[in-house]
Design a protein around this motif. Structure first.
Motif, PDB file in Angstrom:
ATOM      1  N   PRO A   1      41.196  23.520  39.318  1.00 29.46           N
ATOM      2  CA  PRO A   1      41.825  22.963  38.110  1.00 29.46           C
ATOM      3  C   PRO A   1      42.527  24.032  37.271  1.00 29.46           C
ATOM      4  CG  PRO A   1      39.622  22.097  38.371  1.00 29.46           C
ATOM      5  CD  PRO A   1      39.761  23.187  39.368  1.00 29.46           C
ATOM      6  N   VAL A   2      42.051  25.276  37.372  1.00 36.35           N
ATOM      7  CA  VAL A   2      42.697  26.357  36.622  1.00 36.35           C
ATOM      8  C   VAL A   2      44.103  26.581  37.183  1.00 36.35           C
ATOM      9  CG1 VAL A   2      42.515  28.763  35.930  1.00 36.35           C
ATOM     10  CG2 VAL A   2      40.450  27.386  36.147  1.00 36.35           C
ATOM     11  N   LEU A   3      44.213  26.575  38.507  1.00 31.93           N
ATOM     12  CA  LEU A   3      45.544  26.708  39.123  1.00 31.93           C
ATOM     13  C   LEU A   3      46.410  25.514  38.754  1.00 31.93           C
ATOM     14  CD1 LEU A   3      47.481  28.158  41.150  1.00 31.93           C
ATOM     15  CD2 LEU A   3      46.546  26.662  42.911  1.00 31.93           C
ATOM     16  N   ALA A   4      45.807  24.316  38.829  1.00 26.47           N
ATOM     17  CA  ALA A   4      46.571  23.103  38.517  1.00 26.47           C
ATOM     18  C   ALA A   4      47.101  23.164  37.091  1.00 26.47           C
ATOM     19  CB  ALA A   4      45.694  21.867  38.714  1.00 26.47           C
ATOM     20  N   GLY A   5      46.250  23.605  36.157  1.00 27.16           N
ATOM     21  CA  GLY A   5      46.673  23.724  34.762  1.00 27.16           C
ATOM     22  C   GLY A   5      47.789  24.748  34.613  1.00 27.16           C
ATOM     23  N   ALA A   6      47.617  25.911  35.252  1.00 27.89           N
ATOM     24  CA  ALA A   6      48.629  26.974  35.140  1.00 27.89           C
ATOM     25  C   ALA A   6      49.970  26.501  35.692  1.00 27.89           C
ATOM     26  CB  ALA A   6      48.147  28.209  35.894  1.00 27.89           C
ATOM     27  N   LEU A   7      49.933  25.828  36.838  1.00 31.54           N
ATOM     28  CA  LEU A   7      51.184  25.352  37.450  1.00 31.54           C
ATOM     29  C   LEU A   7      51.843  24.284  36.581  1.00 31.54           C
ATOM     30  CD1 LEU A   7      50.097  25.108  41.195  1.00 31.54           C
ATOM     31  CD2 LEU A   7      51.572  26.829  40.163  1.00 31.54           C
TER      32      LEU A   7
ATOM     33  N   SER B   1      32.739  36.513  41.295  1.00 30.14           N
ATOM     34  CA  SER B   1      34.186  36.357  41.537  1.00 30.14           C
ATOM     35  C   SER B   1      34.911  35.825  40.297  1.00 30.14           C
ATOM     36  CB  SER B   1      34.430  35.442  42.734  1.00 30.14           C
ATOM     37  OG  SER B   1      34.170  34.105  42.391  1.00 30.14           O
ATOM     38  N   PHE B   2      34.160  35.248  39.341  1.00 34.59           N
ATOM     39  CA  PHE B   2      34.797  34.720  38.127  1.00 34.59           C
ATOM     40  C   PHE B   2      34.938  35.771  37.022  1.00 34.59           C
ATOM     41  CE2 PHE B   2      33.492  30.640  39.976  1.00 34.59           C
ATOM     42  CZ  PHE B   2      34.699  29.978  39.874  1.00 34.59           C
ATOM     43  N   VAL B   3      34.380  36.950  37.227  1.00 34.62           N
ATOM     44  CA  VAL B   3      34.438  37.943  36.139  1.00 34.62           C
ATOM     45  C   VAL B   3      35.118  39.239  36.583  1.00 34.62           C
ATOM     46  CG1 VAL B   3      32.483  37.024  34.847  1.00 34.62           C
ATOM     47  CG2 VAL B   3      32.064  38.706  36.645  1.00 34.62           C
ATOM     48  N   VAL B   4      35.992  39.142  37.565  1.00 29.08           N
ATOM     49  CA  VAL B   4      36.652  40.373  38.041  1.00 29.08           C
ATOM     50  C   VAL B   4      38.176  40.246  38.056  1.00 29.08           C
ATOM     51  CG1 VAL B   4      34.694  41.069  39.466  1.00 29.08           C
ATOM     52  CG2 VAL B   4      36.495  39.663  40.471  1.00 29.08           C
ATOM     53  N   TRP B   5      38.702  39.087  37.584  1.00 33.94           N
ATOM     54  CA  TRP B   5      40.091  38.774  37.864  1.00 33.94           C
ATOM     55  C   TRP B   5      41.091  39.825  37.409  1.00 33.94           C
ATOM     56  CZ3 TRP B   5      37.747  36.715  33.518  1.00 33.94           C
ATOM     57  CH2 TRP B   5      38.437  36.829  32.326  1.00 33.94           C
ATOM     58  N   ALA B   6      40.789  40.497  36.299  1.00 34.32           N
ATOM     59  CA  ALA B   6      41.824  41.375  35.725  1.00 34.32           C
ATOM     60  C   ALA B   6      42.010  42.667  36.506  1.00 34.32           C
ATOM     61  CB  ALA B   6      41.514  41.672  34.267  1.00 34.32           C
ATOM     62  N   HIS B   7      41.192  42.900  37.556  1.00 34.71           N
ATOM     63  CA  HIS B   7      41.455  44.108  38.361  1.00 34.71           C
ATOM     64  C   HIS B   7      42.771  43.968  39.135  1.00 34.71           C
ATOM     65  CE1 HIS B   7      38.864  42.316  41.855  1.00 34.71           C
ATOM     66  NE2 HIS B   7      40.132  42.121  42.123  1.00 34.71           N
ATOM     67  N   HIS B   8      43.299  42.743  39.196  1.00 31.71           N
ATOM     68  CA  HIS B   8      44.610  42.546  39.835  1.00 31.71           C
ATOM     69  C   HIS B   8      45.748  42.963  38.906  1.00 31.71           C
ATOM     70  CE1 HIS B   8      43.175  40.290  43.358  1.00 31.71           C
ATOM     71  NE2 HIS B   8      42.232  39.848  42.545  1.00 31.71           N
ATOM     72  N   MET B   9      45.436  43.242  37.651  1.00 32.97           N
ATOM     73  CA  MET B   9      46.502  43.469  36.667  1.00 32.97           C
ATOM     74  C   MET B   9      46.152  44.612  35.716  1.00 32.97           C
ATOM     75  SD  MET B   9      45.839  39.742  34.981  1.00 32.97           S
ATOM     76  CE  MET B   9      46.623  40.112  33.447  1.00 32.97           C
ATOM     77  N   PHE B  10      45.529  45.653  36.292  1.00 22.73           N
ATOM     78  CA  PHE B  10      45.173  46.812  35.465  1.00 22.73           C
ATOM     79  C   PHE B  10      46.403  47.415  34.793  1.00 22.73           C
ATOM     80  CE2 PHE B  10      41.081  47.866  37.954  1.00 22.73           C
ATOM     81  CZ  PHE B  10      40.288  47.335  36.952  1.00 22.73           C
ATOM     82  N   THR B  11      47.555  47.357  35.493  1.00 22.94           N
ATOM     83  CA  THR B  11      48.734  48.056  34.963  1.00 22.94           C
ATOM     84  C   THR B  11      49.482  47.251  33.902  1.00 22.94           C
ATOM     85  OG1 THR B  11      50.005  47.194  36.806  1.00 22.94           O
ATOM     86  CG2 THR B  11      49.156  49.434  37.035  1.00 22.94           C
TER      87      THR B  11
ATOM     88  N   HIS C   1      46.728  36.283  33.796  1.00 20.83           N
ATOM     89  CA  HIS C   1      45.285  36.118  33.553  1.00 20.83           C
ATOM     90  C   HIS C   1      44.798  34.786  34.126  1.00 20.83           C
ATOM     91  CE1 HIS C   1      44.107  39.586  31.156  1.00 20.83           C
ATOM     92  NE2 HIS C   1      45.265  39.507  30.503  1.00 20.83           N
ATOM     93  N   VAL C   2      45.552  33.722  33.816  1.00 19.86           N
ATOM     94  CA  VAL C   2      45.108  32.400  34.281  1.00 19.86           C
ATOM     95  C   VAL C   2      45.195  32.328  35.799  1.00 19.86           C
ATOM     96  CG1 VAL C   2      45.439  29.909  34.071  1.00 19.86           C
ATOM     97  CG2 VAL C   2      45.941  31.374  32.141  1.00 19.86           C
ATOM     98  N   PHE C   3      46.315  32.851  36.346  1.00 20.20           N
ATOM     99  CA  PHE C   3      46.479  32.775  37.801  1.00 20.20           C
ATOM    100  C   PHE C   3      45.347  33.503  38.510  1.00 20.20           C
ATOM    101  CE2 PHE C   3      47.710  34.288  41.915  1.00 20.20           C
ATOM    102  CZ  PHE C   3      48.211  33.141  42.493  1.00 20.20           C
ATOM    103  N   TRP C   4      45.035  34.724  38.053  1.00 16.96           N
ATOM    104  CA  TRP C   4      44.006  35.481  38.767  1.00 16.96           C
ATOM    105  C   TRP C   4      42.605  34.977  38.481  1.00 16.96           C
ATOM    106  CZ3 TRP C   4      45.100  37.511  43.029  1.00 16.96           C
ATOM    107  CH2 TRP C   4      46.361  38.060  43.254  1.00 16.96           C
ATOM    108  N   PHE C   5      42.452  34.222  37.371  1.00 19.50           N
ATOM    109  CA  PHE C   5      41.153  33.571  37.165  1.00 19.50           C
ATOM    110  C   PHE C   5      40.892  32.580  38.299  1.00 19.50           C
ATOM    111  CE2 PHE C   5      37.921  30.820  35.558  1.00 19.50           C
ATOM    112  CZ  PHE C   5      37.117  31.679  34.843  1.00 19.50           C
TER     113      PHE C   5
END
Lengths: 162, 529
Positions: free
Chosen positions: B217-223, B300-310, B250-254
């Motif tokens: 649903p998070v992906l569905a909401g983001a899209l 897996s729900f608390v690591v998402w922002a490692h995809h966007m450190f920069t 943030h939402v996508f990687w969540f």
């Protein structure tokens, strides 16, 4: 699954067995599972809504509703049962559940117990009388069906004791 | 005589379902085995298509300079390669396994909702058509990467709408499938099969289905927010209207990071099934495997922002995501340790499924270690969007997920078809795949460390040798999958008759039914002791 058998011995006066389908969880356990499964998704959706991303909430709501309905639907069939009772000249096969109850009454003196082997090793059991064939023991394992067939055989047709 | 025994030939009760044949058998099928087969063929078709896109990418990258495709087409190839591999190949393949194996493993006659199961599969077809057709609309397919980051996805053409719609449809399919799997596993286990007696594959799928429920649903909401930004004047992510493009990340990687585990947990389940069989020992530390799987899912729900450190975030946030990412290596390490302990002093033989399983343990661990490297914040700032990351996630997703799928196919195909596959060709397929995979992706660690950015069709001369090696490996890897197709078709058409048990060390309910598994199985639940 056999849940009750009032008399497994040969007794011409009263005989009643009741079967229920296999269901791994009780109604209470189902409720707990659904609650457990929905806690984190609700937390996620509400969290996003609080920071302004409210569009996640309706999707999560729909999905949780679907999950809840799935368990509700399964639970509705949890009360399904099948019972066979013999009293005197009456053999009654009763099927019921939340959808209603249906009954088939046969004369035990005229009933044949039909065992049918399927190629995959399954054993199907039915009661045949006057062209009417009623499958019984749908919720039972093979061994339980064999035992049921033996019991019914002793109480029907020419074997029925007077 | 009041009782008769009849064979199936002379008695046809009202419930004696005939075995359906012809095209409509597949179109209208509600049988979990048929639907599983369709999922597997669909995913293999998509795998070949997305693999062909990868061949084009590697063809262009064979030498520096622009030879075959324009840069915008190159970006379309990388985007659609990612989208199709993830949503069209890997995920449906695991759903195919779940359809075939979960009911057989828990002693259920079918899935809890067979018609919904049919719908889940057939939703894949329009989604796949939308994705493939997007190549032919004005402007070409989506080219902003499979992550669909704004602003490119806000500004892109019609293909973005088609991709968003396709992902929505795939999301519905996944959610319906997940609800079906959860309901089946919880309610339809055979008497005696308690949760802690379930095979690991069933456990991993239960947790995967839960991840899908929580993440989709998070992906569905983001899209949906993306599409309202594009067409309905909202500004969730549109910086021109005061929105925040980084918020989309943030939402996508969540969603996206749990998605990574959605693609790897069922692979762990397959490994946990194959390794004990060929080590001829029970799985070491079953309970710890279950808890480790659950721990991975929660983390897996608390690591998402490692995809966007920069992208920039407070130091406290950076530290939190760095440490939480490293923390995932603990339950993953438990799993790797348990697989090794299962093999330890086992009476091992190396049939094709075991070869794949051992290779996956080894290669996935390499991918796990390179993931740890990327988790270290100061290192990640250097490696972000380089080929090191491409090497890392292919070691996780190809040698982790895709090769587990191949191993799983070899393991269960005798049960599915009733024939043994060609062991010699299977081993050829394994060695070609494993060697070609490493030739393709291992040099990418070096090109990435040397600074070559991903998603570019041209590159500096200094990267030429490693790219040429990677491209040669990729062509061999692509071709060796045609051998896989041949082995599978050969096995379907004939071969040595498979026994019920198939593998000497195999345990579980699926091995108690004949090979091939009959159309209907476990109509009365077996008793599990």
């Amino acid at each position: 699954m056999l849940i009750s058998n009032t008399n497994t011995d040969l007794d011409p006066i009263s005989y009643r067995v009741t079967f229920k389908p296999n269901c791994a969880l009780t109604a209470n356990q189902k409720k707990k599972v659904v609650l457990l499964l929905t806690v984190i998704p609700c937390f996620i959706a509400i969290g996003f809504a609080v920071i302004g991303l409210w569009l996640i909430l309706p999707f999560m709501g729909l999905e949780i509703a679907a999950l809840g309905f799935a368990f509700y639907y399964v639970n509705n069939h949890e009360s399904d049962y099948e019972s066979i009772s013999i009293a005197g000249d009456s053999l009654v096969v009763e099927r019921g559940g939340k959808q209603g109850v249906s009954q088939h009454e046969l004369n035990p003196y005229w009933v044949k117990v039909v065992r049918r082997e399927l190629p995959n090793g399954e054993l199907r059991l039915s009661l045949l009388s006057h062209g009417k064939q009623i499958e019984v023991g749908r919720y039972l394992t093979r061994k339980q069906r064999e035992a049921l067939a033996d019991q019914l055989q002793k109480r029907t047709g020419a074997f029925k004791q007077h | 005589m009041s009782t008769t025994t009849t064979s199936h030939h002379d008695a046809h009760g009202h419930d004696d379902h005939g075995h359906p044949t012809g095209l409509m058998r597949w179109v209208k099928s509600t049988n979990h085995k048929d639907i599983g087969t369709m999922y597997l063929w669909f995913s293999f078709t998509m795998f070949l298509f997305a693999g062909a896109l990868a061949m084009l990418i590697r063809l262009e990258l064979f030498q520096p300079g622009l030879q075959f495709v324009r840069p915008e087409v190159f970006n379309q190839l990388t985007t659609l390669h990612g989208l199709i591999m993830i949503f069209g190949a890997i995920m449906p393949a695991f759903v195919g396994f779940a359809n075939w194996q979960v009911p057989l493993m828990i002693g259920a006659p079918d899935m809890a909702f067979p018609r919904l199961n049919n719908m889940s599969f057939w939703l894949l077809i329009p989604a796949a058509i939308l994705l493939l057709a997007s190549f032919f609309v004005p402007g070409g397919a989506a080219a902003g990467g499979w992550t669909m980051y704004p602003p490119l996805s806000v500004q892109g053409g019609m293909s973005i709408d088609m991709s968003i719609f396709a992902l929505h449809i795939l999301g519905v399919s996944s959610i319906v499938g997940s609800i079906n799997i959860i309901t089946t596993i919880f309610n339809m286990r055979a008497p005696g099969m308690t949760l802690m007696k379930m095979p690991m594959f069933v456990w991993t799928w239960l947790i995967t289905a839960y991840l899908l429920i929580a993440a989709m649903p998070v992906l569905a909401g983001a899209l949906t927010m993306l599409i309202t930004d594009r067409h309905f004047g909202t500004h969730f992510f549109n910086a021109a209207g005061g929105g925040d493009p980084v918020l989309f990340q943030h939402v996508f990687w969540f969603f996206g990071h749990p998605e990574v585990y959605i693609m790897i947990l069922p692979a762990f389940g397959i490994l946990s099934t194959i390794i004990p069989t060929f080590a001829r020992k029970p799985l070491f530390g079953y309970a710890s495997m279950v808890y480790a799987t659950a721990a991975i899912a929660v983390l897996s729900f608390v690591v998402w922002a490692h995809h966007m450190f920069t992208t920039g975030m407070p130091v406290a946030g950076q530290l939190f995501f760095m440490y939480s990412t490293m923390l995932i290596s603990v339950p993953t390490g438990v799993k790797v340790f348990n697989w090794l302990a299962t093999m330890w002093k086992g009476s091992m033989t190396f049939e094709t499924p075991m070869l794949f399983a051992v290779a996956v343990v080894f290669l996935f661990t390499i991918g796990g270690f390179s993931g740890l490297v990327c988790a270290i914040l100061p290192v990640d700032i250097q490696l972000q969007d380089t080929y090191y990351v491409v090497a890392h996630f292919h070691y996780v997703l190809f040698s982790g997920a895709a090769m587990s799928i191949m191993g799983g196919v070899y393991y269960w195909i005798p049960k599915w078809t009733g024939h043994m596959y060609d062991e010699t060709l299977g081993k050829w397929h394994f060695w070609l795949t494993t060697i070609a995979f490493n030739v393709t992706f291992f040099p990418m660690h070096f090109t990435g460390l040397a600074g070559m950015p991903r998603r570019i069709p041209d590159y500096s001369q200094q990267f030429a040798e490693f790219n040429m090696i990677s491209s040669l490996g990729a062509f061999a890897l692509g071709l060796s999958q045609l051998l896989f197709l041949y082995v599978v078709i050969k096995c379907i058409r004939g071969g040595a008759k498979a026994t019920n048990q198939v593998w000497e060390g195999a345990h579980g309910l699926e091995w108690t039914v004949p090979s091939p598994a009959p159309f209907h199985t476990f109509e009365t639940p077996p008793l599990v002791k």
